[in-house]
Design an enzyme around this catalytic site. Sequence first.
Site, PDB file in Angstrom:
ATOM      1  N   GLN A 172       6.918  -1.226 -16.675  1.00  0.00           N
ATOM      2  CA  GLN A 172       8.145  -1.166 -15.891  1.00  0.00           C
ATOM      3  C   GLN A 172       9.301  -0.719 -16.779  1.00  0.00           C
ATOM      4  O   GLN A 172       9.539  -1.302 -17.838  1.00  0.00           O
ATOM      5  CB  GLN A 172       8.476  -2.543 -15.288  1.00  0.00           C
TER       6      GLN A 172
ATOM      7  N   ARG B 238      10.477 -10.208 -15.209  1.00  0.00           N
ATOM      8  CA  ARG B 238       9.834 -10.748 -16.397  1.00  0.00           C
ATOM      9  C   ARG B 238      10.630 -11.957 -16.899  1.00  0.00           C
ATOM     10  O   ARG B 238      11.845 -12.028 -16.704  1.00  0.00           O
ATOM     11  CB  ARG B 238       9.799  -9.704 -17.520  1.00  0.00           C
TER      12      ARG B 238
ATOM     13  N   ILE C   6       2.084  11.897   7.189  1.00  0.00           N
ATOM     14  CA  ILE C   6       2.804  12.412   8.345  1.00  0.00           C
ATOM     15  C   ILE C   6       3.167  11.235   9.252  1.00  0.00           C
ATOM     16  O   ILE C   6       2.549  10.165   9.171  1.00  0.00           O
ATOM     17  CB  ILE C   6       1.976  13.467   9.097  1.00  0.00           C
TER      18      ILE C   6
ATOM     19  N   LEU D 179       0.810  -1.221   0.000  1.00  0.00           N
ATOM     20  CA  LEU D 179       0.000   0.000   0.000  1.00  0.00           C
ATOM     21  C   LEU D 179       0.844   1.272   0.000  1.00  0.00           C
ATOM     22  O   LEU D 179       0.312   2.372  -0.125  1.00  0.00           O
ATOM     23  CB  LEU D 179      -0.964   0.000   1.192  1.00  0.00           C
ATOM     24  N   LYS D 180       2.144   1.134   0.170  1.00  0.00           N
ATOM     25  CA  LYS D 180       3.074   2.270   0.040  1.00  0.00           C
ATOM     26  C   LYS D 180       2.606   3.501   0.821  1.00  0.00           C
ATOM     27  O   LYS D 180       2.432   4.586   0.269  1.00  0.00           O
ATOM     28  CB  LYS D 180       3.277   2.638  -1.430  1.00  0.00           C
ATOM     29  N   PHE D 181       2.438   3.330   2.121  1.00  0.00           N
ATOM     30  CA  PHE D 181       1.964   4.441   2.953  1.00  0.00           C
ATOM     31  C   PHE D 181       2.920   5.630   2.876  1.00  0.00           C
ATOM     32  O   PHE D 181       4.141   5.473   2.941  1.00  0.00           O
ATOM     33  CB  PHE D 181       1.816   3.989   4.408  1.00  0.00           C
TER      34      PHE D 181
END
Length: 232
Positions: free
Chosen positions: A192, A183, A69, A64-66
Amino acid sequence: MNNAINSPVIVALDNMTKNASLALADQLDPALCRLKVGKELYTRCGPEIVKALHQRQFEVFLDLKFHDIPNTTAQAVLAAAELGIWMVNVHASAGLEAMALAKQRLLDSDFDTLLIAVTVLTSMDNEALMQTGITDGLDAQVSRLAQLTKQAGLDGVVCSAQEAKTLKALCGQDFKLITPGIRLLDDNADDQKRICTPKQALNDGSDYLVIGRSITQAADPAAKLQLILQSL
């Protein structure tokens, strides 16, 4: 769960519905791979998709790549850990404080969830970075953010295979490298910019390989996974 502990393969459930994801999971062996749940699938299905995959004995990388803050980032990471996930990620560009606080919250709550950071998205190249105001190049930015991630006490970073040798030397052998853009030789590069074959990636120092379309769009996903593992 630790079923897939000897496999470096993480199958990305990208661009898939809940039903399609679970149908694919039912074709795969949790002893041979882990599964990645990204923003699209999680936004559509929420925690239920993670629970459904856990019921099938898969370890889950919640991608989720938070990026927020420090307190918000840390609490989001903690919420992810409470779902029982194996690994979760944040953006290194959220900063040292956000990353360190997130790791500390995990430690304080006795979670062994792996926490990693994204340095530069593998879809980006030098030109794309320059458009965001970063002018000293891709390699410098990746190295800088990887070192910041290590300083914050995180377990590793997402990186391209081309960056793996440098980052292992820079951050140490215990610093985990998770490589997307994997790949097979007969696959298209798709979205990509920096791609690599599975064997090349491991040889260059990657610890885990995120593989999506090569497996998920195969006529026989289980057979394709076996083929990849045999090639390593």
